[in-house]
Design a protein around this motif. Structure first.
Motif, PDB file in Angstrom:
ATOM      1  N   TYR A   1       0.836  -1.203   0.000  1.00 53.30           N
ATOM      2  CA  TYR A   1       0.000   0.000   0.000  1.00 53.30           C
ATOM      3  C   TYR A   1       0.876   1.260   0.000  1.00 53.30           C
ATOM      4  O   TYR A   1       1.995   1.250   0.504  1.00 53.30           O
TER       5      TYR A   1
ATOM      6  N   TYR B   1       0.299   5.235   1.427  1.00 61.50           N
ATOM      7  CA  TYR B   1      -0.528   6.169   2.183  1.00 61.50           C
ATOM      8  C   TYR B   1       0.123   7.550   2.131  1.00 61.50           C
ATOM      9  O   TYR B   1       1.340   7.669   2.038  1.00 61.50           O
TER      10      TYR B   1
ATOM     11  N   ILE C   1      -6.621  -1.167  -5.239  1.00 63.99           N
ATOM     12  CA  ILE C   1      -7.201   0.045  -4.678  1.00 63.99           C
ATOM     13  C   ILE C   1      -6.563   1.235  -5.378  1.00 63.99           C
ATOM     14  O   ILE C   1      -5.351   1.336  -5.462  1.00 63.99           O
TER      15      ILE C   1
ATOM     16  N   THR D   1      -5.752  -9.494   1.926  1.00 67.42           N
ATOM     17  CA  THR D   1      -6.480  -8.229   1.971  1.00 67.42           C
ATOM     18  C   THR D   1      -7.696  -8.275   2.874  1.00 67.42           C
ATOM     19  O   THR D   1      -8.328  -7.259   3.134  1.00 67.42           O
TER      20      THR D   1
ATOM     21  N   ASP E   1     -15.501  -4.670   9.835  1.00 61.34           N
ATOM     22  CA  ASP E   1     -15.398  -5.969  10.490  1.00 61.34           C
ATOM     23  C   ASP E   1     -14.065  -6.192  11.188  1.00 61.34           C
ATOM     24  O   ASP E   1     -13.840  -7.247  11.794  1.00 61.34           O
ATOM     25  N   TYR E   2     -13.183  -5.217  11.111  1.00 59.90           N
ATOM     26  CA  TYR E   2     -11.848  -5.412  11.663  1.00 59.90           C
ATOM     27  C   TYR E   2     -11.316  -4.048  12.051  1.00 59.90           C
ATOM     28  O   TYR E   2     -11.468  -3.071  11.297  1.00 59.90           O
TER      29      TYR E   2
ATOM     30  N   ILE F   1      -7.986  -1.855  14.120  1.00 58.55           N
ATOM     31  CA  ILE F   1      -6.586  -1.912  14.543  1.00 58.55           C
ATOM     32  C   ILE F   1      -6.235  -0.617  15.277  1.00 58.55           C
ATOM     33  O   ILE F   1      -6.705   0.462  14.907  1.00 58.55           O
TER      34      ILE F   1
ATOM     35  N   ASP G   1      -5.187  -5.632  17.496  1.00 56.83           N
ATOM     36  CA  ASP G   1      -6.346  -5.611  16.602  1.00 56.83           C
ATOM     37  C   ASP G   1      -7.495  -6.394  17.215  1.00 56.83           C
ATOM     38  O   ASP G   1      -7.330  -7.116  18.201  1.00 56.83           O
TER      39      ASP G   1
ATOM     40  N   ARG H   1     -11.451  -8.246  15.864  1.00 56.32           N
ATOM     41  CA  ARG H   1     -12.453  -8.476  14.850  1.00 56.32           C
ATOM     42  C   ARG H   1     -13.834  -8.111  15.410  1.00 56.32           C
ATOM     43  O   ARG H   1     -14.039  -8.089  16.621  1.00 56.32           O
TER      44      ARG H   1
ATOM     45  N   ARG I   1     -11.613  -1.436   8.983  1.00 52.66           N
ATOM     46  CA  ARG I   1     -11.676  -2.036   7.645  1.00 52.66           C
ATOM     47  C   ARG I   1     -13.102  -2.492   7.409  1.00 52.66           C
ATOM     48  O   ARG I   1     -13.681  -3.217   8.232  1.00 52.66           O
TER      49      ARG I   1
ATOM     50  N   SER J   1     -13.556  -4.649   0.316  1.00 45.90           N
ATOM     51  CA  SER J   1     -12.751  -3.446   0.571  1.00 45.90           C
ATOM     52  C   SER J   1     -11.287  -3.655   0.216  1.00 45.90           C
ATOM     53  O   SER J   1     -10.505  -2.726   0.270  1.00 45.90           O
ATOM     54  N   TYR J   2     -10.898  -4.908  -0.103  1.00 43.97           N
ATOM     55  CA  TYR J   2      -9.516  -5.201  -0.473  1.00 43.97           C
ATOM     56  C   TYR J   2      -8.530  -4.739   0.590  1.00 43.97           C
ATOM     57  O   TYR J   2      -7.435  -4.326   0.272  1.00 43.97           O
ATOM     58  N   GLY J   3      -8.921  -4.841   1.843  1.00 43.49           N
ATOM     59  CA  GLY J   3      -7.999  -4.506   2.920  1.00 43.49           C
ATOM     60  C   GLY J   3      -7.869  -3.031   3.200  1.00 43.49           C
ATOM     61  O   GLY J   3      -7.050  -2.638   4.023  1.00 43.49           O
ATOM     62  N   LYS J   4      -8.656  -2.197   2.555  1.00 40.77           N
ATOM     63  CA  LYS J   4      -8.521  -0.753   2.744  1.00 40.77           C
ATOM     64  C   LYS J   4      -8.807  -0.373   4.193  1.00 40.77           C
ATOM     65  O   LYS J   4      -9.843  -0.709   4.744  1.00 40.77           O
ATOM     66  N   LEU J   5      -7.867   0.315   4.819  1.00 39.67           N
ATOM     67  CA  LEU J   5      -8.042   0.823   6.168  1.00 39.67           C
ATOM     68  C   LEU J   5      -8.396   2.301   6.126  1.00 39.67           C
ATOM     69  O   LEU J   5      -7.789   3.064   5.383  1.00 39.67           O
TER      70      LEU J   5
END
Lengths: 116, 114
Positions: free
Chosen positions: A33, A35, A56, A97, B31-32, B34, B49, B51, B93, B98-102
């Motif tokens: 990623y 940022y 993304i 992911t 759902d997650y 951190i 983290d 869940r 997340r 979401s492909y891991g997007k934080l």
């Protein structure tokens, strides 16, 4: 034994120039990623690659172009730098992911970009 | 110092006290979650983290509490030490594609006085 490493740590350049930032991770992760952290410390995702595939792409000017030659590397090239590009850019990586697995992202120490 | 002009929420504690840092998240589909710690000149460092199917998780000197009803997350640090001084971020997340997007919160500056 740095997990996520970025180069350079500092980058000072003139407006209008083109520059690149490199990132490498040795964690064996398959997702990386970029940022951007602004002067108010707000962290926002720009791009993400999973196994060299872009997954993304946030609303980022097309002057910013990421490139992933392999899953351990994700570079960021910026064309025609503007004053507003001054920020700290962080690279991160994670295993996968999402799904049912908890997968924290691990960050590098940032590249501090200053546009004169 | 680094906090000048940032206007982030701040928390000042004495060494040995317990600290509680709060975070309101925005998306009920998250759902997650951190917590990260960011020291001056460094990148965010993973702390703990949780869940969304849990409401509490403990680590070494840290506990994260999740209240999905009010979309609230907190980080408790026991016996806070000067080395805990940093900016703390929560991140969420969204589940699904979401492909891991934080998505990060604004951050809280923790200052621990010896």
């Amino acid at each position: 034994d740095t997990a996520v490493s970025q180069t350079p740590k500092y980058l000072v350049t003139q407006m209008g120039n083109d520059k690149s930032i490199k990132c490498e991770q040795n964690l064996g992760h398959d997702t990386m990623y970029w940022y951007k952290q602004d002067s108010k410390k707000f962290l926002k995702i720009m791009f993400s690659y999973n196994n060299k595939e872009l997954i993304i792409n946030e609303t980022v000017p097309n002057r910013f172009s990421p490139k992933s030659p392999d899953k351990a590397h994700l570079n960021l090239h910026i064309n025609s730098l503007e004053l507003g590009d001054s920020a700290v850019y962080f690279c991160a990586s994670s295993q996968g992911t999402g799904g049912g697995i908890s997968q924290p992202q691990h960050f590098g120490d940032g590249t501090r970009l200053s546009i004169l | 110092g680094e906090s000048v002009g940032l206007h982030l929420p701040t928390l000042s504690v004495q060494e040995g006290d317990n600290s509680i840092i709060n975070c309101a998240y925005s998306n009920s589909a998250s759902d997650y979650f951190i917590w990260y710690k960011q020291e001056s000149g460094k990148g965010p460092q993973f702390i703990i983290d949780i869940r969304s199917n849990m409401d509490k998780r403990q680590g070494q000197r840290v506990t994260v509490l999740l209240n999905k009803t009010v979309k609230h997350l907190s980080l408790q640090i026991a016996a806070t030490q000067p080395g805990d001084s940093a900016v703390y971020f929560c991140a969420e997340r969204v589940g699904g594609t979401s492909y891991g997007k934080l998505t990060f919160g604004q951050g809280t500056i923790l200052t621990v006085h010896p």
